[in-house]
Scaffold this motif. Structure first.
Motif, short mmCIF file in Angstrom:
data_model
loop_
_atom_site.label_atom_id
_atom_site.label_comp_id
_atom_site.label_asym_id
_atom_site.label_seq_id
_atom_site.Cartn_x
_atom_site.Cartn_y
_atom_site.Cartn_z
N GLY A 71 0.82 -1.19 -0.18
CA GLY A 71 0.08 0.09 0.10
C GLY A 71 0.84 1.31 0.12
O GLY A 71 0.47 2.35 -0.23
N SER A 72 2.18 1.30 0.32
CA SER A 72 3.04 2.28 0.76
C SER A 72 3.75 2.72 -0.43
O SER A 72 4.47 3.75 -0.59
CB SER A 72 3.62 2.41 1.77
OG SER A 72 2.82 2.03 2.92
N ILE A 73 4.15 1.77 -1.32
CA ILE A 73 5.05 2.07 -2.45
C ILE A 73 4.56 2.47 -3.77
O ILE A 73 3.61 1.51 -4.15
CB ILE A 73 6.05 0.60 -2.58
CG1 ILE A 73 6.66 0.39 -1.54
CG2 ILE A 73 6.98 0.92 -3.93
CD1 ILE A 73 7.57 -0.80 -1.62
N GLU A 74 4.70 3.50 -4.26
CA GLU A 74 4.07 4.32 -5.34
C GLU A 74 3.94 3.39 -6.68
O GLU A 74 3.18 3.06 -7.32
CB GLU A 74 4.50 5.43 -5.51
CG GLU A 74 3.50 6.11 -6.51
CD GLU A 74 3.90 7.82 -6.84
OE1 GLU A 74 3.49 8.40 -7.80
OE2 GLU A 74 4.71 8.31 -5.84
N ASN A 75 5.38 2.70 -6.79
CA ASN A 75 5.60 1.91 -8.10
C ASN A 75 4.99 0.43 -7.80
O ASN A 75 5.52 -0.27 -6.99
CB ASN A 75 7.11 1.65 -8.52
CG ASN A 75 7.16 1.23 -9.65
OD1 ASN A 75 6.49 -0.13 -10.04
ND2 ASN A 75 8.13 1.51 -10.40
N LYS A 76 3.81 0.02 -8.39
CA LYS A 76 3.16 -1.14 -8.03
C LYS A 76 3.80 -2.39 -8.30
O LYS A 76 3.72 -3.32 -7.61
CB LYS A 76 1.59 -1.26 -8.53
CG LYS A 76 0.70 0.02 -8.16
CD LYS A 76 0.59 0.12 -6.61
CE LYS A 76 0.06 1.59 -6.26
NZ LYS A 76 -0.09 1.67 -4.94
N ARG A 77 4.52 -2.42 -9.35
CA ARG A 77 5.31 -3.48 -9.94
C ARG A 77 6.52 -3.65 -8.76
O ARG A 77 6.51 -4.93 -8.61
CB ARG A 77 5.98 -3.20 -11.34
CG ARG A 77 6.61 -4.41 -11.82
CD ARG A 77 7.14 -4.02 -13.20
NE ARG A 77 5.86 -3.94 -14.35
CZ ARG A 77 5.21 -5.11 -14.85
NH1 ARG A 77 5.94 -6.31 -14.57
NH2 ARG A 77 4.29 -5.05 -15.54
N LYS A 78 7.10 -2.44 -8.52
CA LYS A 78 8.37 -2.90 -7.55
C LYS A 78 7.50 -3.37 -6.14
O LYS A 78 8.27 -4.02 -5.46
CB LYS A 78 8.88 -1.34 -7.52
CG LYS A 78 10.01 -1.43 -6.51
CD LYS A 78 10.69 -0.11 -6.38
CE LYS A 78 11.79 -0.34 -5.44
NZ LYS A 78 12.79 1.06 -5.24
N TYR A 262 2.46 -15.66 -11.30
CA TYR A 262 0.95 -15.61 -10.92
C TYR A 262 0.80 -14.72 -9.75
O TYR A 262 0.16 -13.84 -9.67
CB TYR A 262 0.37 -17.24 -10.44
CG TYR A 262 -0.99 -17.05 -10.16
CD1 TYR A 262 -2.16 -16.81 -11.01
CD2 TYR A 262 -1.16 -17.10 -8.73
CE1 TYR A 262 -3.58 -16.92 -10.46
CE2 TYR A 262 -2.38 -17.09 -8.38
CZ TYR A 262 -3.62 -17.01 -9.05
OH TYR A 262 -4.75 -16.85 -8.72
N VAL A 263 1.79 -15.09 -8.36
CA VAL A 263 1.50 -14.33 -7.41
C VAL A 263 1.89 -12.74 -7.68
O VAL A 263 1.40 -11.78 -7.08
CB VAL A 263 2.25 -14.86 -6.24
CG1 VAL A 263 2.37 -14.18 -5.00
CG2 VAL A 263 1.79 -16.38 -6.03
N SER A 264 3.01 -12.54 -8.48
CA SER A 264 3.18 -11.13 -8.56
C SER A 264 1.97 -10.56 -9.29
O SER A 264 1.78 -9.32 -9.08
CB SER A 264 4.83 -11.22 -9.65
OG SER A 264 5.55 -11.64 -8.94
N ASP A 265 1.36 -11.08 -10.27
CA ASP A 265 0.53 -10.43 -11.10
C ASP A 265 -0.87 -10.01 -9.96
O ASP A 265 -1.35 -9.05 -9.89
CB ASP A 265 -0.27 -11.54 -12.11
CG ASP A 265 0.52 -11.52 -13.37
OD1 ASP A 265 1.33 -10.64 -13.43
OD2 ASP A 265 0.26 -12.42 -14.05
#
Length: 485
Positions: A71-78, A262-265
């Motif tokens: 929830g706190s890191i703006e870059n969602k992929r990261k 899968y889990v990353s997605d």
């Protein structure tokens, strides 16, 4: 057990502007929460309140940290990549640890929009629409500090030695080799690779930068906390993993690589929804029944949970099993906390019931009939052509042990088991009824929502192999859904 969508909103229930309250009273990890949030209708505009509780302070600390990361890191992929490794990998890149330490330090120092009270109460804004509130307790906060701000003397080599001790030396060699035997060679190699190195990555991916201990998977004194038989693949739907892997270029034989994608997605989607949906997480570290009693008595009102709160869904996990709390205490405490609507549901699963109930597993008399069916359906794995007759017999025996439960109807035995636990009295005194037609999960793994007696179905031989041999399920597990009477 595989992740479930606890809401599983039915067409007749699809009122997208209504607020919803759901509870995971013995949550374990976050997989059910993530699956539930990700499956909400994209046009859902209500506010979702998620009560997330577990009696194990280490689990609560890990879930809190993962939610903050997502929830706190703006870059969602990261954010998703950091979270997936703190969830499943024994080592992480050193820079990921910097992110985690900074985030936890901000919370503990009560900087910005976060605060931590002397009793372990928390209030953290994750996104403009989502926040975490509740009471982790002083024990959880202490463990979180000890793990995240661990001594620099604890290094990657210590992790490797501890993994070797826990997952290669102190294990049941016979059980492990029985697990490996039915596997295809590529999957056997994937299992050995993950067991040895503990990194959830595509096979052959660069990993030299994974050089810092993931202290969320080790005790404060550096001990690996999971049993040697733990298989993270059990927590997800294997065909969905394989499908996600193909989308990203991973082949089905790289099963842990498929799981990584899968889990990353799933985590990226979850992180995005924390920004687009209104979600309030209420975190607690309590016994499941104490949590329910505290809710009913108003003790948790300071955390925004009044004694009038009622839930659309309650997931009791496995605590209705008599190995833990039992059906009666859970139904008595949590039954009255369900909303009186057509869709409100209390759901739990049972794994250990078979040890207490006759005919839960196939009897000696059932085995020959079930074996004939398995052979005719080409479900029994054949031994290599060069194998001796003894090897062939033992492989058939191992496969039969894994397979017979999946083709055995244990619905009558489960009814008898519930009767032995006094289910009629429990329901009459807790204001609940049993749902013969399920709406949240099938009656058993791979079974039917409609019929308790329906056997698991498998689309083809490959689906059978992936479901039966990649996972460690018993195929005797059952779900129970209860609703207001």
């Amino acid at each position: 057990m595989p992740a479930i969508d606890l809401v599983n909103m039915r067409p007749s229930e699809r009122i997208v502007q209504d607020d919803m309250t759901i509870a995971f009273i013995a949550s374990g990890d976050l997989r059910d929460v993530i699956r539930t949030v990700n499956e909400l209708p994209k046009d859902y505009t209500g506010e979702l309140t998620v009560l997330l509780n577990d009696h194990n302070p280490m689990i609560v600390a890990r879930n809190f940290a993962l939610l903050l990361l997502l929830g706190s890191i703006e870059n969602k992929r990261k954010a998703a990549d950091i979270a997936v490794h703190y969830w499943y990998s024994a080592l992480v890149p050193a820079m990921y640890n910097v992110h985690l330490q900074q985030m936890i330090q901000d919370v503990l120092s009560s900087s910005g929009a976060s605060s931590v009270g002397a009793n372990g109460s928390i209030s953290c804004v994750m996104t403009p629409k989502s926040r975490i509130e509740g009471c982790l307790g002083t024990t959880t906060i202490t463990i979180l500090k000890q793990c995240v701000f661990s001594p620099e003397s604890y290094q990657a080599q210590d992790v490797r030695e501890e993994l070797t001790r826990a997952r290669l030396v102190n294990l049941s060699r016979d059980r492990l080799e029985r697990q490996y035997w039915p596997l295809e060679p590529s999957h056997r190699l994937a299992f050995i690779e993950f067991r040895t190195y503990g990194l959830l990555l595509p096979f052959g991916a660069a990993n030299s930068h994974f050089d810092y201990p993931n202290r969320l998977l080790f005790s404060p004194d550096g001990q690996w906390m999971q049993a040697d038989k733990v298989n993270p693949l059990n927590g997800w739907h294997i065909p969905s993993l394989v499908k996600a892997g193909r989308k990203h270029g991973a082949l089905p034989m790289d099963i842990y690589g498929c799981m990584y994608f899968y889990v990353s997605d799933q985590l990226r989607e979850f992180a995005s929804r924390l920004s687009s949906l209104r979600i309030r997480f209420k975190l607690f570290n309590l016994d499941a029944c104490k949590l329910g009693n505290d809710l009913s008595s108003g003790v948790l009102s300071p955390y925004g949970l009044s004694d009038q709160i009622r839930f659309d869904r309650i997931d009791a996990s496995n605590v209705m099993d008599p190995h833990y709390l039992g059906i009666e205490p859970v139904a008595k405490v949590w039954g009255p906390l369900l909303k009186h609507t057509n869709h409100a549901t209390l759901v739990g699963h049972f794994i250990n019931w078979v040890s207490r109930q006759r005919n839960a597993n196939p009897s000696d008399a059932d085995i020959p009939r079930l074996m004939r069916r398995l052979v005719s359906d080409n479900r029994i794995k054949m031994s290599p052509p060069s194998s001796s007759p003894r090897v062939g017999r033992e492989l058939t025996e191992i496969c039969a042990q894994l397979s017979c439960n999946a083709v055995h109807d244990n619905s009558k035995a489960f009814d008898d088991y519930l009767d032995s636990q006094g289910i009629d009295y429990v329901l009459s005194t807790s204001g609940l009824k049993r749902k013969r037609k399920h709406t949240i999960v099938p009656h058993r793994l791979g079974g039917s929502f409609e019929s308790p007696s329906a056997l698991p179905t498998f689309s083809d031989d490959k689906n059978w192999y992936l479901s039966m041999y990649i996972k460690d399920h018993l195929w005797s597990e059952r779900y129970l859904e209860l609703a207001p009477a």
